[in-house]
Design a protein around this motif. Sequence first.
Motif, PDB file in Angstrom:
ATOM      1  N   HIS A  61      63.044  23.493  77.377  1.00 44.61           N
ATOM      2  CA  HIS A  61      63.516  23.662  76.000  1.00 44.61           C
ATOM      3  C   HIS A  61      62.804  22.604  75.172  1.00 44.61           C
ATOM      4  O   HIS A  61      63.219  21.444  75.146  1.00 44.61           O
ATOM      5  N   GLY A  62      61.717  23.018  74.527  1.00 47.05           N
ATOM      6  CA  GLY A  62      60.868  22.023  73.886  1.00 47.05           C
ATOM      7  C   GLY A  62      60.293  21.101  74.962  1.00 47.05           C
ATOM      8  O   GLY A  62      59.753  21.553  75.969  1.00 47.05           O
ATOM      9  N   ARG A  63      60.476  19.801  74.763  1.00 51.26           N
ATOM     10  CA  ARG A  63      59.976  18.839  75.740  1.00 51.26           C
ATOM     11  C   ARG A  63      60.997  18.554  76.844  1.00 51.26           C
ATOM     12  O   ARG A  63      60.689  17.859  77.809  1.00 51.26           O
ATOM     13  N   LEU A  64      62.187  19.094  76.696  1.00 47.91           N
ATOM     14  CA  LEU A  64      63.250  18.857  77.678  1.00 47.91           C
ATOM     15  C   LEU A  64      63.068  19.731  78.905  1.00 47.91           C
ATOM     16  O   LEU A  64      62.719  20.909  78.798  1.00 47.91           O
ATOM     17  N   ARG A  65      63.340  19.152  80.078  1.00 52.24           N
ATOM     18  CA  ARG A  65      63.361  19.887  81.336  1.00 52.24           C
ATOM     19  C   ARG A  65      64.750  19.749  81.940  1.00 52.24           C
ATOM     20  O   ARG A  65      65.249  18.634  82.128  1.00 52.24           O
ATOM     21  N   VAL A  66      65.380  20.866  82.253  1.00 53.82           N
ATOM     22  CA  VAL A  66      66.702  20.857  82.890  1.00 53.82           C
ATOM     23  C   VAL A  66      66.589  21.608  84.202  1.00 53.82           C
ATOM     24  O   VAL A  66      66.207  22.780  84.216  1.00 53.82           O
ATOM     25  N   TRP A  67      66.899  20.943  85.301  1.00 52.29           N
ATOM     26  CA  TRP A  67      66.830  21.575  86.615  1.00 52.29           C
ATOM     27  C   TRP A  67      68.232  21.663  87.199  1.00 52.29           C
ATOM     28  O   TRP A  67      69.181  21.101  86.649  1.00 52.29           O
ATOM     29  N   GLU A  68      68.365  22.364  88.296  1.00 48.06           N
ATOM     30  CA  GLU A  68      69.628  22.667  88.971  1.00 48.06           C
ATOM     31  C   GLU A  68      70.388  23.757  88.208  1.00 48.06           C
ATOM     32  O   GLU A  68      70.624  23.670  87.007  1.00 48.06           O
ATOM     33  N   SER A  69      70.806  24.768  88.957  1.00 51.12           N
ATOM     34  CA  SER A  69      71.397  25.973  88.358  1.00 51.12           C
ATOM     35  C   SER A  69      72.587  25.696  87.453  1.00 51.12           C
ATOM     36  O   SER A  69      72.653  26.177  86.314  1.00 51.12           O
ATOM     37  N   LEU A  70      73.540  24.919  87.953  1.00 51.94           N
ATOM     38  CA  LEU A  70      74.752  24.677  87.160  1.00 51.94           C
ATOM     39  C   LEU A  70      74.447  23.834  85.935  1.00 51.94           C
ATOM     40  O   LEU A  70      75.022  24.062  84.865  1.00 51.94           O
ATOM     41  N   ALA A  71      73.544  22.871  86.060  1.00 57.11           N
ATOM     42  CA  ALA A  71      73.170  22.056  84.903  1.00 57.11           C
ATOM     43  C   ALA A  71      72.520  22.910  83.825  1.00 57.11           C
ATOM     44  O   ALA A  71      72.752  22.704  82.624  1.00 57.11           O
ATOM     45  N   ILE A  72      71.703  23.865  84.243  1.00 52.96           N
ATOM     46  CA  ILE A  72      71.084  24.779  83.281  1.00 52.96           C
ATOM     47  C   ILE A  72      72.153  25.589  82.555  1.00 52.96           C
ATOM     48  O   ILE A  72      72.140  25.721  81.317  1.00 52.96           O
ATOM     49  N   ILE A  73      73.098  26.125  83.315  1.00 50.35           N
ATOM     50  CA  ILE A  73      74.175  26.912  82.701  1.00 50.35           C
ATOM     51  C   ILE A  73      74.981  26.060  81.733  1.00 50.35           C
ATOM     52  O   ILE A  73      75.293  26.488  80.610  1.00 50.35           O
ATOM     53  N   GLU A  74      75.324  24.842  82.138  1.00 47.07           N
ATOM     54  CA  GLU A  74      76.107  23.950  81.267  1.00 47.07           C
ATOM     55  C   GLU A  74      75.335  23.638  79.989  1.00 47.07           C
ATOM     56  O   GLU A  74      75.910  23.624  78.888  1.00 47.07           O
ATOM     57  N   TYR A  75      74.060  23.383  80.116  1.00 48.17           N
ATOM     58  CA  TYR A  75      73.259  23.037  78.933  1.00 48.17           C
ATOM     59  C   TYR A  75      73.216  24.202  77.948  1.00 48.17           C
ATOM     60  O   TYR A  75      73.431  24.012  76.740  1.00 48.17           O
ATOM     61  N   VAL A  76      72.962  25.397  78.452  1.00 44.91           N
ATOM     62  CA  VAL A  76      72.878  26.548  77.558  1.00 44.91           C
ATOM     63  C   VAL A  76      74.262  26.872  76.975  1.00 44.91           C
ATOM     64  O   VAL A  76      74.369  27.288  75.812  1.00 44.91           O
ATOM     65  N   ALA A  77      75.312  26.661  77.757  1.00 52.61           N
ATOM     66  CA  ALA A  77      76.666  26.876  77.234  1.00 52.61           C
ATOM     67  C   ALA A  77      76.955  25.958  76.048  1.00 52.61           C
ATOM     68  O   ALA A  77      77.646  26.354  75.097  1.00 52.61           O
ATOM     69  N   GLU A  78      76.418  24.743  76.082  1.00 50.48           N
ATOM     70  CA  GLU A  78      76.606  23.826  74.949  1.00 50.48           C
ATOM     71  C   GLU A  78      75.743  24.220  73.757  1.00 50.48           C
ATOM     72  O   GLU A  78      76.129  24.002  72.606  1.00 50.48           O
ATOM     73  N   LEU A  79      74.576  24.808  74.029  1.00 46.94           N
ATOM     74  CA  LEU A  79      73.743  25.287  72.920  1.00 46.94           C
ATOM     75  C   LEU A  79      74.384  26.474  72.211  1.00 46.94           C
ATOM     76  O   LEU A  79      74.200  26.656  70.998  1.00 46.94           O
ATOM     77  N   TYR A  80      75.124  27.284  72.971  1.00 49.83           N
ATOM     78  CA  TYR A  80      75.717  28.510  72.440  1.00 49.83           C
ATOM     79  C   TYR A  80      77.227  28.518  72.707  1.00 49.83           C
ATOM     80  O   TYR A  80      77.722  29.341  73.482  1.00 49.83           O
ATOM     81  N   PRO A  81      77.980  27.630  72.076  1.00 51.61           N
ATOM     82  CA  PRO A  81      79.424  27.583  72.350  1.00 51.61           C
ATOM     83  C   PRO A  81      80.148  28.869  71.992  1.00 51.61           C
ATOM     84  O   PRO A  81      81.188  29.189  72.586  1.00 51.61           O
ATOM     85  N   GLU A  82      79.594  29.620  71.044  1.00 50.74           N
ATOM     86  CA  GLU A  82      80.236  30.868  70.623  1.00 50.74           C
ATOM     87  C   GLU A  82      80.156  31.945  71.706  1.00 50.74           C
ATOM     88  O   GLU A  82      80.882  32.952  71.635  1.00 50.74           O
ATOM     89  N   LYS A  83      79.321  31.750  72.711  1.00 50.37           N
ATOM     90  CA  LYS A  83      79.184  32.735  73.781  1.00 50.37           C
ATOM     91  C   LYS A  83      80.312  32.635  74.817  1.00 50.37           C
ATOM     92  O   LYS A  83      80.541  33.565  75.580  1.00 50.37           O
ATOM     93  N   HIS A  84      80.973  31.484  74.872  1.00 47.72           N
ATOM     94  CA  HIS A  84      82.099  31.283  75.807  1.00 47.72           C
ATOM     95  C   HIS A  84      81.693  31.548  77.258  1.00 47.72           C
ATOM     96  O   HIS A  84      82.250  32.417  77.935  1.00 47.72           O
TER      97      HIS A  84
END
Length: 219
Positions: A61-84
């Motif tokens: 995501h830009g210059r950010l790298r997020v690894w590990e499945s659950l960490a990826i899910i958590e990060y995207v969940a915070e980017l899109y809180p309206e998705k629940h």
Amino acid sequence: MDALTLYIANKNYSSWSFRPWMALTAFDVPFEEVLIPFDMPAGNPRFAEISPTAKVPVLHHGRLRVWESLAIIEYVAELYPEKHFWPEDPGDRAMARAISMEMISGFRGLRNACPMNMRRPRAALNLDADTAKAVADDVKRITTIWRDMRERSGGPFLFGAFSAADAMYAPVVNRFDVFDIAVDDDTRAYMDAMKATPAWESWETAAKAESWIVPEDEA
């Protein structure tokens, strides 16, 4: 917002890639998919070019790298809180995270004996006594989790509506199915609900069309 790019491996085999891919797809999050196959015994050296662990999945995501499945899910969940991605009730949300962490840290008997394989013909394995017990113990715990969560929520998914916790258990549904593991009707109903989601169907179709064969994942 910078575009999201999710790097994954073979859809037929890569259970850890499947988890965040299914979550992002099910919640209609826009992302670019880049598949780098592990089509050699040591994986693929290209993974080191895109991931600090030399493994996938990894999210850019830009210059950010997020690894590990659950960490990826958590990060995207915070980017899109309206998705629940997670249940709205705090107690349910805590349990959803707890069982997701249990998936990460446990069930090695099942994982080692029965690797995810979307195109495997359904057939049981002839396991030695110790391995069979380890698998049976994992199956008992997983089916208890699924039953307890669905009894509380009313289903069809673990917390009623589809959540990140369901995505974390998606590869287990495939393992139970293709290794012809005996399950009760309630477990089968949950598996059927998961396999009927458009995200699952899309992944499975692509997985079955792949030509790569990884012998060590062909149990």
